[in-house]
Design a protein around this motif. Structure first.
Motif, PDB file in Angstrom:
ATOM      1  N   ASN A 277       0.872  -1.067   0.198  1.00 32.27           N
ATOM      2  CA  ASN A 277      -0.084   0.049  -0.121  1.00 32.27           C
ATOM      3  C   ASN A 277       0.979   1.240  -0.054  1.00 32.27           C
ATOM      4  O   ASN A 277       1.902   1.388   0.644  1.00 32.27           O
ATOM      5  CB  ASN A 277      -0.923  -0.089   1.143  1.00 32.27           C
ATOM      6  N   VAL A 311      -7.636   4.293  -3.911  1.00 31.94           N
ATOM      7  CA  VAL A 311      -7.928   2.870  -3.452  1.00 31.94           C
ATOM      8  C   VAL A 311      -7.045   2.626  -2.190  1.00 31.94           C
ATOM      9  O   VAL A 311      -7.762   2.073  -1.113  1.00 31.94           O
ATOM     10  CB  VAL A 311      -7.686   1.783  -4.298  1.00 31.94           C
ATOM     11  N   ASP A 312      -5.671   3.127  -2.186  1.00 32.45           N
ATOM     12  CA  ASP A 312      -4.850   2.761  -0.811  1.00 32.45           C
ATOM     13  C   ASP A 312      -5.466   3.466   0.582  1.00 32.45           C
ATOM     14  O   ASP A 312      -5.326   3.184   1.502  1.00 32.45           O
ATOM     15  CB  ASP A 312      -3.392   2.938  -1.263  1.00 32.45           C
ATOM     16  N   VAL A 314      -8.229   4.727   0.993  1.00 29.73           N
ATOM     17  CA  VAL A 314      -9.694   4.320   1.564  1.00 29.73           C
ATOM     18  C   VAL A 314      -9.255   3.019   2.353  1.00 29.73           C
ATOM     19  O   VAL A 314      -9.510   2.870   3.487  1.00 29.73           O
ATOM     20  CB  VAL A 314     -10.556   3.903   0.517  1.00 29.73           C
ATOM     21  N   GLN A 315      -8.661   2.092   1.848  1.00 30.61           N
ATOM     22  CA  GLN A 315      -7.968   0.970   2.622  1.00 30.61           C
ATOM     23  C   GLN A 315      -7.110   1.220   3.710  1.00 30.61           C
ATOM     24  O   GLN A 315      -7.656   0.721   4.966  1.00 30.61           O
ATOM     25  CB  GLN A 315      -7.402  -0.045   1.781  1.00 30.61           C
ATOM     26  N   LEU A 353     -14.995   3.802  -6.501  1.00 29.14           N
ATOM     27  CA  LEU A 353     -14.427   3.212  -5.424  1.00 29.14           C
ATOM     28  C   LEU A 353     -15.821   2.622  -4.852  1.00 29.14           C
ATOM     29  O   LEU A 353     -15.303   1.463  -4.128  1.00 29.14           O
ATOM     30  CB  LEU A 353     -13.986   4.548  -4.512  1.00 29.14           C
ATOM     31  N   ALA A 357     -15.530  -1.585  -3.554  1.00 25.34           N
ATOM     32  CA  ALA A 357     -15.761  -2.104  -2.157  1.00 25.34           C
ATOM     33  C   ALA A 357     -16.832  -3.022  -2.374  1.00 25.34           C
ATOM     34  O   ALA A 357     -16.753  -4.209  -1.573  1.00 25.34           O
ATOM     35  CB  ALA A 357     -16.265  -0.996  -1.336  1.00 25.34           C
ATOM     36  N   GLN A 361     -12.873  -5.449  -3.618  1.00 23.90           N
ATOM     37  CA  GLN A 361     -11.545  -5.036  -3.817  1.00 23.90           C
ATOM     38  C   GLN A 361     -11.110  -3.975  -2.822  1.00 23.90           C
ATOM     39  O   GLN A 361      -9.758  -3.691  -2.659  1.00 23.90           O
ATOM     40  CB  GLN A 361     -11.679  -4.425  -5.357  1.00 23.90           C
ATOM     41  N   ILE A 362     -11.875  -3.599  -2.016  1.00 29.08           N
ATOM     42  CA  ILE A 362     -11.432  -2.665  -0.754  1.00 29.08           C
ATOM     43  C   ILE A 362     -12.371  -3.426   0.490  1.00 29.08           C
ATOM     44  O   ILE A 362     -13.503  -3.671   0.140  1.00 29.08           O
ATOM     45  CB  ILE A 362     -12.053  -1.316  -1.025  1.00 29.08           C
ATOM     46  N   LYS A 363     -11.675  -4.008   1.372  1.00 22.48           N
ATOM     47  CA  LYS A 363     -12.262  -4.402   2.363  1.00 22.48           C
ATOM     48  C   LYS A 363     -12.363  -4.164   3.883  1.00 22.48           C
ATOM     49  O   LYS A 363     -11.622  -3.106   4.164  1.00 22.48           O
ATOM     50  CB  LYS A 363     -11.300  -5.835   2.607  1.00 22.48           C
ATOM     51  N   VAL A 367     -18.513   1.485   1.770  1.00 21.59           N
ATOM     52  CA  VAL A 367     -18.009   2.626   0.923  1.00 21.59           C
ATOM     53  C   VAL A 367     -19.076   3.276   0.114  1.00 21.59           C
ATOM     54  O   VAL A 367     -19.622   2.270  -0.766  1.00 21.59           O
ATOM     55  CB  VAL A 367     -16.779   2.367   0.402  1.00 21.59           C
TER      56      VAL A 367
END
Length: 460
Positions: A277, A311-312, A314-315, A353, A357, A361-363, A367
């Motif tokens: 990340n 993406v990073d 948010v994660q 995004l 989610a 792909q976003i865990k 979102v």
């Protein structure tokens, strides 16, 4: 709609006439009473354990309870224009936070010179009278209809969420923390305060002369602190990174050096602390009036992040929120509007995004976006605009379009809404405590607590 109060003048008052006023006790009432009266007796403050038995239920101040009688007299019976002559009180019971109270007055006698006597009581919903007495007032001579006075609003600056985080962090083993260039009073003082609270075990890296001079001005003894004497800030940052890579430190804390100098060493490909990340900064905010922590990202590192960077971002924010106890954090992707508009790129990113989610792909969080600031955090605004969403009006995490908007949002909450603020850099091999020159001791202390809680969650 304007509220009005109509009085009952002396010549219309009859023996036996009654009026009531109802009020539910709140913790804020007790704090406002303490400020107004100067009575700081801890028995009346809900967060104080008055008996040392783990009981934090505040007892309503007795004269605050009795003041509800004055509300009936001044607003309803006899109403506007009434003046007190005397009030006797007997306290027969107690009220607590959450109790619903009814103040009641009943006319018992009319005397010369416009004087009226009234029986006065305050009772709980269980029927127990907790205050009784007799009032003697001068009633108004003429009829009067008064508009309700528009009082200025009050905000009780309570930061209970940060208090809870500190309580969770203090029992944990302290983080061995490489403090880079703590060469001024604020950065050194923050590190030493965190050490005193058993959050970190600091290793001070920088100019020994400057560090010792800062300690002398603080009146602090560094006898129990390790100091690594390094001439330049870049060398100090490199030394801190090396300590983490070698397992000699578990976190890095920024002192009096430029952020770019510290991050340049952290992101080096071969000898830095990079992970899969990318780095992003997450503000953690305790905002008065919100019943949960608020996370804002990124307002310090990524200037104009593209979709891949977001993406990073948010994660990373979700990971930190989970570590601090938020269950399935609700993430609002902010833009100027809450509808997708091809002319506003941030709305397109937000929609993607959200779908990422949804597809896993976003865990770890929920979102949704695009959302405007109002309908991200205010449920009434979301309902008014017809937004049906698990996030709208309930967002725990706010992801901003760019650094400028995030920085302004965070500072507005801190300096206008009186939020307490701390933050860490996520995405490296260890938490990075990135403090600002404007941060006070509490912000530095809380940043260390957040870093400790995150590091502990990674070991679990």
């Amino acid at each position: 709609m304007t509220t009005t109060y109509k009085n009952t003048p002396y010549d219309q008052i009859e023996v036996g006439m009654e009026a009531i006023y109802e009020r539910t006790c709140s913790a804020d009432d007790f704090y406002v009473s303490a400020h107004a009266s100067g009575d700081l007796n801890p028995i009346h403050l809900p967060k104080e354990d008055r008996e040392g038995e783990g009981d934090f239920e505040g007892v309503a101040p007795s004269l605050w309870v009795a003041s509800l009688i004055s509300a009936v007299l001044g607003n309803q019976m006899p109403g506007p224009g009434t003046l007190y002559k005397s009030q006797s009180l007997r306290f027969l019971g107690r009220a607590y936070e959450g109790d619903h109270l009814t103040a009641r007055v009943r006319v018992t006698e009319k005397l010369p010179d416009y004087v009226v006597t009234l029986q006065t009581t305050v009772e709980r919903t269980d029927g127990q009278v907790i205050v009784e007495g007799e009032a003697e007032v001068i009633a108004p001579r003429t009829s009067k209809i008064a508009k309700a006075v528009s009082l200025p609003g009050l905000t009780v600056r309570s930061h209970e969420h940060f208090d809870r985080l500190l309580d969770q962090a203090r029992p944990l083993p302290p983080l061995i923390t490489a403090v880079v260039a703590p060469e001024d009073r604020k950065s050194l003082g923050g590190a030493l305060l965190a050490a005193e609270n058993t959050l970190i075990e600091p290793v001070l890296i920088g100019s020994r002369e400057k560090i010792e001079d800062a300690a002398e001005r603080l009146g602090k003894d560094l006898a129990h602190c390790d100091i690594i004497d390094v001439a330049s800030h870049s060398q100090a940052a490199a030394q801190a990174v090396a300590m983490v890579r070698e397992g000699k430190a578990q976190a890095i804390m920024k002192g009096q050096l430029h952020t770019d100098v510290l991050l340049a060493e952290i992101v080096k490909r071969d000898v830095g602390l990079r992970t899969d990340n990318r780095l992003s900064h997450v503000f953690v905010m305790d905002v008065p009036g919100l019943d949960h922590l608020l996370f804002i990202s990124d307002a310090a590192i990524n200037i104009s992040p593209d979709l891949e960077a977001k993406v990073d971002i948010v994660q990373n924010a979700i990971n930190l929120a989970l570590a601090l106890g938020q269950q399935q954090p609700k993430v609002g992707i902010l833009s100027a509007v809450e509808t997708v508009n091809t002319k506003i790129p941030s709305t397109m990113d937000a929609a993607i995004l959200s779908k990422m989610a949804e597809r896993g792909q976003i865990k770890g969080g929920i979102v949704d976006g695009p959302l405007a600031m109002d309908n991200a955090i205010d449920i009434d605004a979301a309902v008014t605009k017809g937004i049906t969403s698990l996030v709208a009006g309930r967002a725990d995490v706010l992801v901003v379009p760019n650094l400028e908007s995030g920085n302004m949002l965070a500072k507005e909450l801190a300096f206008v809404a009186h939020a307490e603020v701390c933050g860490v850099v996520m995405g490296a091999r260890c938490p990075v405590i990135l403090t600002s020159r404007a941060d006070d001791d509490k912000a530095r202390l809380m940043s260390c607590a957040v870093a400790l809680l995150y590091a502990a969650s990674q070991k679990a």
